[in-house]
Design a protein around this motif. Structure first.
Motif, PDB file in Angstrom:
ATOM      1  N   ASN A 302       0.840  -1.196   0.000  1.00 37.84           N
ATOM      2  CA  ASN A 302       0.000   0.000   0.000  1.00 37.84           C
ATOM      3  C   ASN A 302       0.874   1.244   0.000  1.00 37.84           C
ATOM      4  O   ASN A 302       2.084   1.175   0.226  1.00 37.84           O
ATOM      5  N   TYR A 303       0.241   2.376  -0.264  1.00 36.47           N
ATOM      6  CA  TYR A 303       0.941   3.660  -0.346  1.00 36.47           C
ATOM      7  C   TYR A 303       0.382   4.659   0.663  1.00 36.47           C
ATOM      8  O   TYR A 303       0.446   5.860   0.456  1.00 36.47           O
ATOM      9  N   THR A 304      -0.136   4.189   1.768  1.00 36.46           N
ATOM     10  CA  THR A 304      -0.728   5.089   2.742  1.00 36.46           C
ATOM     11  C   THR A 304       0.338   5.717   3.631  1.00 36.46           C
ATOM     12  O   THR A 304       1.404   5.132   3.853  1.00 36.46           O
ATOM     13  N   GLN A 305       0.066   6.901   4.142  1.00 34.31           N
ATOM     14  CA  GLN A 305       0.986   7.580   5.063  1.00 34.31           C
ATOM     15  C   GLN A 305       0.275   7.925   6.372  1.00 34.31           C
ATOM     16  O   GLN A 305       0.559   8.918   7.003  1.00 34.31           O
ATOM     17  N   ARG A 306      -0.643   7.079   6.759  1.00 35.99           N
ATOM     18  CA  ARG A 306      -1.369   7.299   8.014  1.00 35.99           C
ATOM     19  C   ARG A 306      -1.304   6.038   8.867  1.00 35.99           C
ATOM     20  O   ARG A 306      -0.946   4.962   8.404  1.00 35.99           O
ATOM     21  N   GLY A 307      -1.685   6.171  10.115  1.00 39.15           N
ATOM     22  CA  GLY A 307      -1.641   5.050  11.039  1.00 39.15           C
ATOM     23  C   GLY A 307      -2.932   4.258  11.026  1.00 39.15           C
ATOM     24  O   GLY A 307      -3.913   4.609  10.385  1.00 39.15           O
ATOM     25  N   SER A 308      -2.938   3.153  11.771  1.00 37.83           N
ATOM     26  CA  SER A 308      -4.129   2.310  11.894  1.00 37.83           C
ATOM     27  C   SER A 308      -4.252   1.817  13.325  1.00 37.83           C
ATOM     28  O   SER A 308      -3.264   1.685  14.046  1.00 37.83           O
ATOM     29  N   PHE A 309      -5.470   1.539  13.745  1.00 36.18           N
ATOM     30  CA  PHE A 309      -5.696   1.048  15.103  1.00 36.18           C
ATOM     31  C   PHE A 309      -5.083  -0.333  15.308  1.00 36.18           C
ATOM     32  O   PHE A 309      -4.651  -0.673  16.409  1.00 36.18           O
ATOM     33  N   GLN A 310      -5.044  -1.134  14.246  1.00 35.73           N
ATOM     34  CA  GLN A 310      -4.445  -2.464  14.359  1.00 35.73           C
ATOM     35  C   GLN A 310      -2.978  -2.363  14.768  1.00 35.73           C
ATOM     36  O   GLN A 310      -2.500  -3.138  15.595  1.00 35.73           O
ATOM     37  N   HIS A 311      -2.269  -1.379  14.196  1.00 34.53           N
ATOM     38  CA  HIS A 311      -0.853  -1.215  14.528  1.00 34.53           C
ATOM     39  C   HIS A 311      -0.694  -0.819  15.993  1.00 34.53           C
ATOM     40  O   HIS A 311       0.194  -1.326  16.688  1.00 34.53           O
ATOM     41  N   ILE A 312      -1.528   0.087  16.458  1.00 37.05           N
ATOM     42  CA  ILE A 312      -1.454   0.488  17.872  1.00 37.05           C
ATOM     43  C   ILE A 312      -1.626  -0.741  18.762  1.00 37.05           C
ATOM     44  O   ILE A 312      -0.845  -0.980  19.693  1.00 37.05           O
ATOM     45  N   GLU A 313      -2.631  -1.535  18.465  1.00 37.14           N
ATOM     46  CA  GLU A 313      -2.924  -2.700  19.297  1.00 37.14           C
ATOM     47  C   GLU A 313      -1.770  -3.701  19.296  1.00 37.14           C
ATOM     48  O   GLU A 313      -1.303  -4.150  20.354  1.00 37.14           O
ATOM     49  N   GLU A 314      -1.275  -4.045  18.110  1.00 40.44           N
ATOM     50  CA  GLU A 314      -0.248  -5.083  18.011  1.00 40.44           C
ATOM     51  C   GLU A 314       1.078  -4.637  18.605  1.00 40.44           C
ATOM     52  O   GLU A 314       1.715  -5.366  19.368  1.00 40.44           O
ATOM     53  N   THR A 315       1.518  -3.413  18.256  1.00 41.91           N
ATOM     54  CA  THR A 315       2.840  -2.966  18.691  1.00 41.91           C
ATOM     55  C   THR A 315       2.870  -2.657  20.177  1.00 41.91           C
ATOM     56  O   THR A 315       3.780  -3.087  20.897  1.00 41.91           O
ATOM     57  N   VAL A 316       1.881  -1.919  20.653  1.00 43.49           N
ATOM     58  CA  VAL A 316       1.890  -1.540  22.067  1.00 43.49           C
ATOM     59  C   VAL A 316       1.655  -2.751  22.948  1.00 43.49           C
ATOM     60  O   VAL A 316       2.283  -2.905  23.999  1.00 43.49           O
ATOM     61  N   ARG A 317       0.776  -3.643  22.532  1.00 43.52           N
ATOM     62  CA  ARG A 317       0.550  -4.861  23.316  1.00 43.52           C
ATOM     63  C   ARG A 317       1.842  -5.646  23.479  1.00 43.52           C
ATOM     64  O   ARG A 317       2.157  -6.152  24.567  1.00 43.52           O
ATOM     65  N   ALA A 318       2.603  -5.734  22.404  1.00 45.27           N
ATOM     66  CA  ALA A 318       3.856  -6.490  22.451  1.00 45.27           C
ATOM     67  C   ALA A 318       4.873  -5.815  23.359  1.00 45.27           C
ATOM     68  O   ALA A 318       5.526  -6.467  24.187  1.00 45.27           O
ATOM     69  N   LEU A 319       5.028  -4.504  23.232  1.00 46.22           N
ATOM     70  CA  LEU A 319       6.047  -3.803  24.014  1.00 46.22           C
ATOM     71  C   LEU A 319       5.699  -3.743  25.495  1.00 46.22           C
ATOM     72  O   LEU A 319       6.595  -3.667  26.346  1.00 46.22           O
ATOM     73  N   ILE A 320       4.412  -3.753  25.839  1.00 47.60           N
ATOM     74  CA  ILE A 320       4.026  -3.709  27.253  1.00 47.60           C
ATOM     75  C   ILE A 320       4.563  -4.916  28.013  1.00 47.60           C
ATOM     76  O   ILE A 320       4.850  -4.833  29.207  1.00 47.60           O
ATOM     77  N   GLU A 321       4.740  -6.034  27.326  1.00 43.07           N
ATOM     78  CA  GLU A 321       5.303  -7.209  27.997  1.00 43.07           C
ATOM     79  C   GLU A 321       6.718  -6.931  28.480  1.00 43.07           C
ATOM     80  O   GLU A 321       7.133  -7.427  29.535  1.00 43.07           O
ATOM     81  N   THR A 322       7.481  -6.163  27.711  1.00 42.88           N
ATOM     82  CA  THR A 322       8.864  -5.866  28.080  1.00 42.88           C
ATOM     83  C   THR A 322       8.984  -4.556  28.839  1.00 42.88           C
ATOM     84  O   THR A 322       9.892  -4.399  29.669  1.00 42.88           O
TER      85      THR A 322
END
Length: 414
Positions: A302-322
């Motif tokens: 894709n060629y989008t330059q905006r964020g998505s809620f899926q990214h917030i959920e996946e990335t932050v959920r993962a980093l909260i473990e560490t």
């Protein structure tokens, strides 16, 4: 162009800052240039700068369809490191890292380089073996990295939970002279230096066609008219395939969005950069106190330059473990950039089937860290026809099966 200095700041303060010059000129395009660079991001501007500084080619135009640094250069997480596995990768990234060390002095512009150190966490035994192998390779390459154990990781980053519920920290690959820099300032500093050499930085100038005479480039058509040139450098990241089509050849790349976000600002709590491949995220703290967070690329082209809620959920959920403390923070803003990814996760710096046309692309998620090294080598390639820094990254490697596999060292986005 007047030099920036403490004396200049004091002088302008005394007269209410009325005497500052424009950082770079805003000229109309000339009819012809010795070289045209398409893309006024970090890589394109660095290429133009080193064409002038190292090779005396100063009749150069840098064309940008939007605003200077408005692409990936202004949309990344500012990480700088050179701990790559393969020799060609380590050479060009270490050249870039070393140039970052003196960039503020070389450009007379503060790029806020901060060699705070980068840790790449090992949270599985497979990663332990992989990063220890990289540490040994780096020692042979002259790149200063070291393997550190979990207690040293905790010492360097006290907010980390090294006994994570799923993936405990087993150690890490530590590069003490890695770090961050201000991404906008890198683009602005190069633009100012290029303008000072007499080069033309032309914004809001979209290239609509690459003009050829047989198999040789003769110029480009733009939204501001036709411009002739002897050499053409295409340095447009995620839009490289589109420009290559205009020139008449194809590239083995795909474009995907890479997203990042920052938290609300908090007091200083983390003075290193941490990359966690297993849980798929990386983080540092900005000078303003924001936690700068990045993760993986989107799973589709894709060629989008905006964020998505899926990214917030996946990335932050993962980093909260560490980093459990992240759970109490609010997100401040989120964005995306268009990255161009090759099959071997290494860049392309190459001549093309069209005489006089050169391509610089395929940096994937590692573009910012490579800016000065990329510009240094690509400028030499355009000026001389080859460069020791770029010889291994030619297009022909995909036909020959001579891949430079950096699928692990390229980072968490692959």
């Amino acid at each position: 162009m007047r030099r920036y200095s403490a004396f200049a700041i004091a002088r302008e303060a005394a007269r209410y800052h009325q005497g500052w010059e424009r950082a770079w000129r805003a000229p109309d395009p000339k009819k012809k240039y010795d070289a045209i660079i398409i893309g006024a991001g970090g890589h394109g501007l660095a290429t133009a700068f080193y064409l002038g500084k190292n090779h005396g080619i100063k009749n150069v135009a840098i064309l940008e369809k939007g605003w200077l640094g408005g692409g990936n250069t202004g949309r990344n997480t500012t990480i700088i490191r050179s701990n790559y596995l393969q020799d060609p990768s380590a050479a060009i990234y270490e050249k870039a890292r070393s140039l970052y060390e003196t960039m503020s002095q070389d450009l007379n512009y503060n790029v806020m380089f901060s060699p705070r150190g980068v840790i790449m966490l090992a949270q599985t035994h497979h990663e332990v073996r992989g990063y220890q192998r990289t540490a040994h390779a780096n020692a042979l390459q002259g790149v200063k990295t070291e393997w550190i154990d979990a207690s040293r990781v905790k010492e360097l980053c006290p907010i980390m939970n090294i006994a994570g519920p799923r993936y405990p920290v087993l150690g890490g690959l530590w590069q003490a002279r890695g770090g961050t820099a201000r991404h906008d300032a890198v683009a602005w500093g190069y633009a100012r230096a290029c303008s000072d050499m007499g080069m033309d930085v032309i914004q809001q100038c979209e290239v609509t066609a690459v003009r050829r005479d047989g198999d040789k480039v003769v110029g480009v058509s733009t939204s501001k008219g036709d411009i002739d040139c002897d050499k053409l450098g295409i340095v447009v990241a995620g839009h490289s395939g589109h420009l290559a089509d205009m020139a008449g050849f194809r590239l083995p790349i795909e474009s995907v969005a890479l997203q990042a976000l920052v938290s609300e600002p908090i007091k200083p709590c983390m003075d290193v950069v941490v990359m966690a491949n297993t849980v798929h995220g990386y983080m540092s703290q900005s000078d303003k106190g924001e936690m700068v967070i990045g993760g993986g690329t989107d799973g589709y082209n894709n060629y989008t330059q905006r964020g998505s809620f899926q990214h917030i959920e996946e990335t932050v959920r993962a980093l909260i473990e560490t980093f459990p403390m992240l759970s109490r923070l609010k997100m401040l803003r989120q964005w995306g950039g268009i990255v161009d990814v090759t099959g071997d996760r290494s860049p392309i710096l190459s001549k093309t089937p069209v005489e006089g046309v050169f391509i610089n692309c395929g940096w994937g998620t590692g573009g910012f860290k490579a800016i000065p090294g990329s510009g240094y080598g690509f400028a030499e390639l355009m000026a001389k026809g080859h460069s020791p820094l770029t010889d291994a990254f030619g297009l022909e490697r995909f036909q020959e099966g001579r891949f430079i596999d950096e699928s692990v060292a390229a980072g968490v986005a692959h």
